[in-house]
Design an enzyme around this catalytic site. Structure first.
Site, PDB file in Angstrom:
ATOM      1  N   GLU A 123     -72.114 -10.888  -8.708  1.00 45.78           N
ATOM      2  CA  GLU A 123     -72.419  -9.845  -7.819  1.00 45.78           C
ATOM      3  C   GLU A 123     -72.082  -8.561  -8.579  1.00 45.78           C
ATOM      4  O   GLU A 123     -71.283  -7.484  -7.948  1.00 45.78           O
ATOM      5  CB  GLU A 123     -71.615  -9.664  -6.390  1.00 45.78           C
ATOM      6  CG  GLU A 123     -72.124 -11.030  -5.675  1.00 45.78           C
ATOM      7  CD  GLU A 123     -71.730 -11.347  -4.282  1.00 45.78           C
ATOM      8  OE1 GLU A 123     -70.697 -10.336  -3.716  1.00 45.78           O
ATOM      9  OE2 GLU A 123     -72.213 -11.906  -3.637  1.00 45.78           O
ATOM     10  N   GLU A 180     -75.164 -18.546  -3.931  1.00 50.08           N
ATOM     11  CA  GLU A 180     -74.030 -18.628  -2.684  1.00 50.08           C
ATOM     12  C   GLU A 180     -75.090 -18.413  -1.377  1.00 50.08           C
ATOM     13  O   GLU A 180     -75.995 -17.450  -1.509  1.00 50.08           O
ATOM     14  CB  GLU A 180     -73.288 -17.291  -2.648  1.00 50.08           C
ATOM     15  CG  GLU A 180     -71.857 -17.415  -3.976  1.00 50.08           C
ATOM     16  CD  GLU A 180     -71.303 -16.258  -3.913  1.00 50.08           C
ATOM     17  OE1 GLU A 180     -71.178 -15.654  -2.632  1.00 50.08           O
ATOM     18  OE2 GLU A 180     -70.631 -15.864  -4.785  1.00 50.08           O
TER      19      GLU A 180
HETATM   20  O1  AHR Z   1     -68.176 -16.513  -0.992  1.00 48.40           O
HETATM   21  C1  AHR Z   1     -67.207 -15.225  -0.748  1.00 48.40           C
HETATM   22  C2  AHR Z   1     -67.853 -14.133  -1.523  1.00 48.40           C
HETATM   23  O2  AHR Z   1     -68.834 -13.873  -1.244  1.00 48.40           O
HETATM   24  C3  AHR Z   1     -67.765 -14.108  -2.988  1.00 48.40           C
HETATM   25  O3  AHR Z   1     -66.569 -14.139  -3.552  1.00 48.40           O
HETATM   26  C4  AHR Z   1     -68.702 -13.118  -3.309  1.00 48.40           C
HETATM   27  O4  AHR Z   1     -69.384 -13.460  -4.499  1.00 48.40           O
HETATM   28  C5  AHR Z   1     -69.531 -13.077  -2.013  1.00 48.40           C
HETATM   29  O5  AHR Z   1     -69.697 -11.804  -1.947  1.00 48.40           O
END
Ligand code: AHR
Length: 500
Positions: A173, A292
């Protein structure tokens, strides 16, 4: 009762379903690692401190790969801290989650946990506060068989064989203002290209993932992907997508349509990657690592997490939501979106796995149990095999505040060796839907398995006191009548069928 007619043609394949779609994510965050997978004082823990009951549940869930060790955590992580004798490992601040990192669990321990789980290790690299050289060092430590200082150090630390990590995520990110070492798309794109080129000098066969934007709602979204890929297209294999959904302000209708948003998100990133492909006249495509995704009640995360500079707890509870039946239905729908795009989404990770934003709860000194979101993942991982098929849905729609008109019935299907798996969601809140499907062309005629996640109360959830309150039940009406399959989907439900 509402009605919907499906069409499914076995010659209309989207693409092969990669087993890597059923990955998960474990971050050094909250009680995900410490007090989650690792809890040496727990009655089920082995000599290595890992909870056996948690391992059994992760295996039951059918997790095929795990991205590690972050997430935001990775942008402040020094991998060297996490190897070598445990009593000599540094204790550090975990700035991402305002806690203390003991480094008790590191690369070796996590890899041995994965061996017990039976899943592949996917490593994320720190390209926030570190750079190409440290990435090369970790690659050499992890993957070079022997004969260099770092490879021999791994051997001395108890691992004669290389970890042989095939997939590497280049940062996390990187457009997020919350990210340690946030970068512009130009800076990150150049760094990702340089780092990938250097890593390929060690091993040209690695699978490398460039960071996409942190989310489709970011101001950087779209232009970020275009710029990063303009610099790094020839050096990367995949670009990442991240998306979290939650029911906001009681708008269950929009929340249940989250899969529609995921469809649009994936198609936008594919279009952007293909634009760069066209401009570069490249013969190869960049695929998506949706590394994610989940339902996350982010709005419940305390905003003052980082305010107390005198208190840096070890593994404080963060985001340990009780997941409702509606949350489980949405998770089922998100998995269906991944299957619908199996030609371009070749890797994915549910975020996360244990305690934190998790399908599995692990009580301190108590049992481990399944949240509602566990069930659709476990069944989809088990049944979705072979190739994903295009599914036509002719049925009613409804209007959502967030996404406009969406279909009431969401559907996905896969086929392999004379078997068909069908996944269905009813987004209607008050009405059953009867779904029909002509099976003639599919060559299947028996319902071998039919399970449904639903409840009279879509907000019912498993909790510490009632860990079995919600779960899968046999589908009440799923029959083959002549050549037609008829299934009745209750309101706010997710259903899976195995047809032979
Ligand atoms: O999964 C929780 C967080 O969400 C992670 O650390 C990040 O990559 C995202 O913003």
């Amino acid at each position: 009762m509402l009605e919907a007619r499906l069409t499914l043609d076995p010659t209309q394949a989207v693409g092969a379903v990669s087993r890597r779609l059923f990955g998960a994510f474990v971050e050094h965050m909250g009680r995900g690692v410490y007090g989650g997978i690792h809890d040496p004082g727990h009655p089920t823990a082995g000599e290595d401190g890992f909870r056996r009951d948690v391992i059994d549940l992760v295996r039951e869930m059918g997790v095929t790969a795990v991205r590690y060790p972050g997430g935001n955590f990775v942008s402040g992580f020094r991998w060297e801290d996490s190897v070598g004798p445990r009593d000599q490992r540094p204790v550090r601040l975990n700035l991402a989650w305002h806690s203390t990192e003991t480094n008790e669990v590191g690369l070796h321990e996590f890899a041995s946990w994965l061996d017990q789980v039976g899943a592949e290790l996917v490593l994320a690299l720190n390209l926030g506060t570190r750079s190409t050289l440290e990435a090369l060092d970790l690659l050499e430590y992890a993957n070079v068989p022997a004969g260099t200082t770092l490879a021999d150090q791994r051997i001395a630390n108890g691992r004669p064989q290389p970890f042989d990590v095939r997939t590497w995520c280049l940062g996390n990110e990187m457009d997020g203002p919350w990210q340690l070492g946030q970068r512009s798309a130009e800076d990150y794109g150049k760094l990702a290209a340089r780092t990938a080129k250097a890593m390929r000098q060690v091993d040209p066969t690695l699978e490398l993932v460039a960071c996409g934007s942190s989310g489709a709602g970011m101001p950087t979204f779209g232009e970020w992907e275009r710029t990063v890929l303009t610099h790094a297209y020839d050096d990367e294999d995949l670009i990442s997508c991240h998306a979290y959904y939650e029911e906001k302000d009681g708008d269950l209708g929009s929340f249940l349509a989250s899969g529609t948003d995921m469809d649009r998100f994936i198609e936008s990133v594919v279009a952007t990657a293909d634009h760069v492909k066209a401009v570069r006249r490249s013969p190869r495509s960049i695929d998506i690592s949706f590394d994610e995704w989940n339902v996350w009640y982010f709005s419940r995360v305390p905003t003052d997490l980082a305010r107390n500079i005198d208190d840096w707890p070890v593994a404080p509870p963060i985001s340990e939501d009780a997941y409702t039946v509606a949350d489980g239905v949405v998770v089922g729908s998100l998995l269906m979106s991944l299957l619908r795009h199996a030609d371009r989404v070749t890797s994915a990770a549910m975020a996360q796995l244990v305690n934190v934003i998790a399908p599995i709860a692990a009580e301190p000194q108590g049992p481990a149990w399944r949240k509602s979101t566990f069930f659709p993942f476990a069944v989809t991982s088990r049944l979705a095999r072979g190739v994903s098929l295009r599914v036509g849905v002719d049925g009613p729609g409804y209007v959502t505040a967030q996404y406009g008109e969406v279909p009431v019935v969401d559907a996905a299907a896969t086929t392999e060796g004379g078997r068909v798996a069908l996944f269905l969601v009813n987004r209607a809140q008050d009405e059953d839907v009867e779904v029909s499907l002509d099976l003639t062309a599919l060559g299947v005629g028996t319902v071998q398995e039919a399970v449904t996640l639903s409840d009279a109360d879509p907000h019912a959830a498993n909790t510490t006191d009632r860990p079995d309150r919600v779960g899968l039940r046999p589908t009440t009406h799923a029959e083959v009548d002549g050549c037609t399959l008829r299934v009745v989907l209750p309101p706010v439900s997710w259903t899976a069928l195995a047809l032979h």
